[in-house]
Design a protein around this motif. Structure first.
Motif, PDB file in Angstrom:
ATOM      1  N   GLY A  42      -0.497  -5.596  -6.992  1.00  0.00           N
ATOM      2  CA  GLY A  42      -1.854  -5.917  -6.546  1.00  0.00           C
ATOM      3  C   GLY A  42      -2.493  -5.165  -5.348  1.00  0.00           C
ATOM      4  N   GLY A  43      -1.567  -3.981  -5.021  1.00  0.00           N
ATOM      5  CA  GLY A  43      -1.782  -3.144  -4.049  1.00  0.00           C
ATOM      6  C   GLY A  43      -2.548  -1.664  -4.551  1.00  0.00           C
ATOM      7  N   ALA A  44      -2.768  -1.120  -3.623  1.00  0.00           N
ATOM      8  CA  ALA A  44      -3.569   0.342  -3.790  1.00  0.00           C
ATOM      9  C   ALA A  44      -2.835   1.554  -3.278  1.00  0.00           C
ATOM     10  N   THR A  45      -3.144   2.894  -3.519  1.00  0.00           N
ATOM     11  CA  THR A  45      -3.033   3.924  -2.935  1.00  0.00           C
ATOM     12  C   THR A  45      -3.876   4.279  -1.573  1.00  0.00           C
ATOM     13  N   VAL A  46      -3.449   5.131  -0.785  1.00  0.00           N
ATOM     14  CA  VAL A  46      -4.218   5.315   0.252  1.00  0.00           C
ATOM     15  C   VAL A  46      -4.129   6.988   0.470  1.00  0.00           C
ATOM     16  N   THR A  47      -5.008   7.566   1.155  1.00  0.00           N
ATOM     17  CA  THR A  47      -4.733   8.847   1.924  1.00  0.00           C
ATOM     18  C   THR A  47      -5.118   8.967   3.129  1.00  0.00           C
ATOM     19  N   SER A  48      -4.984   9.959   3.886  1.00  0.00           N
ATOM     20  CA  SER A  48      -4.873   9.985   5.311  1.00  0.00           C
ATOM     21  C   SER A  48      -6.374   9.873   5.677  1.00  0.00           C
ATOM     22  N   SER A  49      -7.334  10.177   4.536  1.00  0.00           N
ATOM     23  CA  SER A  49      -8.991  10.155   5.047  1.00  0.00           C
ATOM     24  C   SER A  49      -9.491   8.784   4.521  1.00  0.00           C
ATOM     25  N   ASN A  50      -8.557   7.891   3.904  1.00  0.00           N
ATOM     26  CA  ASN A  50      -9.516   6.807   3.767  1.00  0.00           C
ATOM     27  C   ASN A  50      -8.413   5.642   4.097  1.00  0.00           C
ATOM     28  N   ALA A  51      -7.437   5.743   4.757  1.00  0.00           N
ATOM     29  CA  ALA A  51      -6.441   4.895   5.087  1.00  0.00           C
ATOM     30  C   ALA A  51      -6.881   3.696   6.002  1.00  0.00           C
ATOM     31  N   HIS A  52      -7.966   3.926   6.766  1.00  0.00           N
ATOM     32  CA  HIS A  52      -8.505   2.618   7.491  1.00  0.00           C
ATOM     33  C   HIS A  52      -9.236   1.624   6.713  1.00  0.00           C
ATOM     34  N   ALA A  53     -10.079   2.162   5.827  1.00  0.00           N
ATOM     35  CA  ALA A  53     -10.848   1.410   4.810  1.00  0.00           C
ATOM     36  C   ALA A  53      -9.670   0.673   3.894  1.00  0.00           C
ATOM     37  N   MET A  54      -8.772   1.406   3.654  1.00  0.00           N
ATOM     38  CA  MET A  54      -7.688   0.778   2.745  1.00  0.00           C
ATOM     39  C   MET A  54      -6.864  -0.272   3.081  1.00  0.00           C
ATOM     40  N   VAL A  55      -6.517  -0.226   4.404  1.00  0.00           N
ATOM     41  CA  VAL A  55      -5.670  -1.063   5.350  1.00  0.00           C
ATOM     42  C   VAL A  55      -6.643  -2.598   5.483  1.00  0.00           C
ATOM     43  N   LYS A  56      -7.989  -2.253   5.676  1.00  0.00           N
ATOM     44  CA  LYS A  56      -8.946  -3.334   6.023  1.00  0.00           C
ATOM     45  C   LYS A  56      -9.043  -4.201   4.754  1.00  0.00           C
ATOM     46  N   TRP A  57      -9.132  -3.555   3.504  1.00  0.00           N
ATOM     47  CA  TRP A  57      -9.197  -4.031   2.248  1.00  0.00           C
ATOM     48  C   TRP A  57      -8.001  -4.935   1.907  1.00  0.00           C
ATOM     49  N   ALA A  58      -6.656  -4.179   2.277  1.00  0.00           N
ATOM     50  CA  ALA A  58      -5.510  -4.937   1.929  1.00  0.00           C
ATOM     51  C   ALA A  58      -5.417  -6.299   2.655  1.00  0.00           C
ATOM     52  N   PHE A  59      -5.778  -6.294   3.989  1.00  0.00           N
ATOM     53  CA  PHE A  59      -5.880  -7.581   4.734  1.00  0.00           C
ATOM     54  C   PHE A  59      -6.818  -8.475   4.225  1.00  0.00           C
ATOM     55  N   THR A  60      -7.800  -8.165   3.085  1.00  0.00           N
ATOM     56  CA  THR A  60      -8.443  -9.148   2.677  1.00  0.00           C
ATOM     57  C   THR A  60      -7.822  -9.611   1.548  1.00  0.00           C
ATOM     58  N   GLN A  61      -6.696  -9.281   1.010  1.00  0.00           N
ATOM     59  CA  GLN A  61      -6.051  -9.599   0.017  1.00  0.00           C
ATOM     60  C   GLN A  61      -4.594 -10.555   0.288  1.00  0.00           C
ATOM     61  N   LYS A  62      -3.987 -10.013   1.382  1.00  0.00           N
ATOM     62  CA  LYS A  62      -2.818 -10.843   1.883  1.00  0.00           C
ATOM     63  C   LYS A  62      -2.724 -10.845   3.187  1.00  0.00           C
ATOM     64  N   GLU A  63      -1.794 -11.608   3.836  1.00  0.00           N
ATOM     65  CA  GLU A  63      -1.602 -11.843   5.175  1.00  0.00           C
ATOM     66  C   GLU A  63      -0.802 -10.443   5.803  1.00  0.00           C
ATOM     67  N   LEU A  82       0.883  -1.097   0.000  1.00  0.00           N
ATOM     68  CA  LEU A  82       0.149  -0.096  -0.094  1.00  0.00           C
ATOM     69  C   LEU A  82       0.949   1.263  -0.013  1.00  0.00           C
ATOM     70  N   THR A  83       0.602   2.186  -0.885  1.00  0.00           N
ATOM     71  CA  THR A  83       1.260   3.456  -0.697  1.00  0.00           C
ATOM     72  C   THR A  83       0.320   4.531  -0.264  1.00  0.00           C
ATOM     73  N   TYR A  84       0.908   5.410   0.545  1.00  0.00           N
ATOM     74  CA  TYR A  84       0.230   6.623   0.578  1.00  0.00           C
ATOM     75  C   TYR A  84       0.533   7.427  -0.501  1.00  0.00           C
ATOM     76  N   VAL A  85      -0.468   8.417  -0.858  1.00  0.00           N
ATOM     77  CA  VAL A  85      -0.286   8.922  -2.129  1.00  0.00           C
ATOM     78  C   VAL A  85       0.807  10.164  -2.265  1.00  0.00           C
ATOM     79  N   ASN A  86       1.324  10.265  -0.858  1.00  0.00           N
ATOM     80  CA  ASN A  86       2.626  11.241  -0.804  1.00  0.00           C
ATOM     81  C   ASN A  86       3.747  10.323  -1.369  1.00  0.00           C
ATOM     82  N   SER A  87       3.676   9.762  -2.735  1.00  0.00           N
ATOM     83  CA  SER A  87       4.848   8.935  -3.262  1.00  0.00           C
ATOM     84  C   SER A  87       4.981   9.382  -4.469  1.00  0.00           C
ATOM     85  N   THR A  88       6.129   9.146  -5.419  1.00  0.00           N
ATOM     86  CA  THR A  88       6.298   9.241  -6.617  1.00  0.00           C
ATOM     87  C   THR A  88       4.990   8.362  -7.518  1.00  0.00           C
TER      88      THR A  88
END
Ligand code: 13P
Ligand code: SF4
Length: 369
Positions: free
Chosen positions: A157-178, A140-146
């Motif tokens: 297989g990952g996604a970007t996150v921002t500070s306003s959706n990081a919780h939802a994106m982290v929960k999603w990421a754990f449905t993808q991998k350990e 997962l990468t914070y949008v503050n990245s190149t």
């Protein structure tokens, strides 16, 4: 100055001297004229950390997520002049179509956090981590990245996150991998994954300078690998700042951005993106007291906008984000005049391959927010 010198400066992306001699009034008048002349062909998004004299010309202000959504939705503007930092303008270029051009008025407006992860370091880290953990990690990468890192994340297989959706994106990421590799802000990664229940002892840190995993327990217990990056502005808020506020103003509430270190967020009453902070302060009762742990242009604007509330910075010695502050009236006017004269300067162009991979990571986020 000679005309030749002027064009040389244009090519090199350095502000021509003539813009330094203009008064604020002259620049403001000219910017308004150009906005009027270009109408809907021009869109100026502005981040909440921009200076007051610049943000007044933004067609829309927002946090990183809102700005990305606005750029993805805008199909009319031929020219998008991004008042923010480099990674935000890159994101805008990725999310807009090939007919739309994105500009950053000053190319020196970078982000020190985004600079803490480059694609070579990331490829090395990924190879080393895959060696240990196999295919159990999603990045997962914070949008503050190149853009290159967003592309890497999209491809894997990952996604970007921002500070306003990081919780939802982290929960999603754990449905993808350990496991999650979270780039490049260790603090946002730690604060968010802790909030959703990952114990601090199950978080490791990847040191990209020494290509080293920092962890003391059993490797199989690691759920989160945090990239060792941070925001130099938000690391300026300390535990001592919170203790001082509690002692001096016992009634004051403390609200911070999640880029602040874990210990500071833990002692605060609330945390959230710039939009969340603005909403909470705006909806607070008259007479309420607030210490805010985020960038100073925004804190000062909130102080001005809410004279009925007692608002201060969590750190009395904090200064604005210096790279956000690079966007000033001379650079904004220079950029706009370039568009009008057909000699555009400081265009942000992300190549096609990077765009195609990065858009996958961004769309996975936008679909879920
Ligand atoms: P927001 O997405 O909360 O606006 O944060 C962007 C940023 O760079 C904070 O430092
Ligand atoms: Fe980057 Fe920090 Fe400035 Fe935000 S405040 S743009 S993270 S350096």
């Amino acid at each position: 100055m000679s005309i030749l010198h002027y064009f040389e400066e244009q090519k090199s992306g350095t502000l021509p001297e003539i813009y330094r001699d203009l008064t604020r009034e002259q620049m403001e008048t000219r910017i308004l004229e150009i906005k009027e002349q270009l109408g809907d062909k021009l869109f100026i998004p502005g981040h909440h950390y921009q200076r007051d004299d610049v943000i007044q010309f933004a067609d829309a202000a927002g946090d990183s997520l809102q700005l990305a959504q606005m750029c993805a939705d805008n199909k009319e503007a031929e020219h998008i002049v991004f008042c923010g930092v480099h990674f935000m303008a890159e994101t805008a270029d990725i999310l807009t179509n090939n007919q739309q051009k994105v500009y950053l008025p000053d190319m020196r407006a970078g982000c020190s956090m985004a600079d803490m992860a480059d694609i070579f370091q990331t490829n090395r880290a990924w190879a080393a981590l895959e060696n240990v953990f196999g295919e159990t990690i999603v990045p997962l990468t914070y949008v503050n990245s190149t853009a290159a890192i967003k592309a890497f994340v999209g491809k894997n297989g990952g996604a970007t996150v921002t500070s306003s959706n990081a919780h939802a994106m982290v929960k999603w990421a754990f449905t993808q991998k350990e496991r999650i590799l979270f780039l490049p802000d260790q603090h946002l990664g730690r604060n968010t994954t802790f909030d959703i229940g990952v114990p601090l002892e199950e978080m490791a840190v990847w040191d990209p300078i020494h290509d080293k995993l920092e962890y003391e327990g059993r490797l199989e217990d690691i759920q989160v690998i945090l990239w060792k990056g941070h925001c130099s502005v938000h690391e300026g808020f300390s535990v001592q700042n919170t203790i001082d506020i509690r002692n001096e103003y016992p009634e004051m509430r403390i609200i911070v951005h999640p880029e602040c270190p874990r210990e500071v967020v833990a002692l605060a009453d609330d945390s959230g993106s710039t939009k969340n902070i603005i909403d909470i302060i705006s909806n607070a009762a008259a007479g309420s007291q607030w210490a805010i742990g985020t960038e100073m242009n925004l804190v000062n604007r909130l102080i001005q906008a809410h004279p009925d509330k007692h608002i201060i910075s969590l750190n009395p010695h904090m200064c604005p984000c210096l790279t956000m502050n690079r966007i000033d009236l001379p650079h904004l006017l220079w950029c706009l005049e370039g568009i009008v004269n057909g000699e555009a300067v400081n265009q942000i162009i992300v190549d096609e391959q990077t765009t195609n991979d990065a858009i996958t990571a961004l769309e996975r986020m936008l679909e879920r927010t």
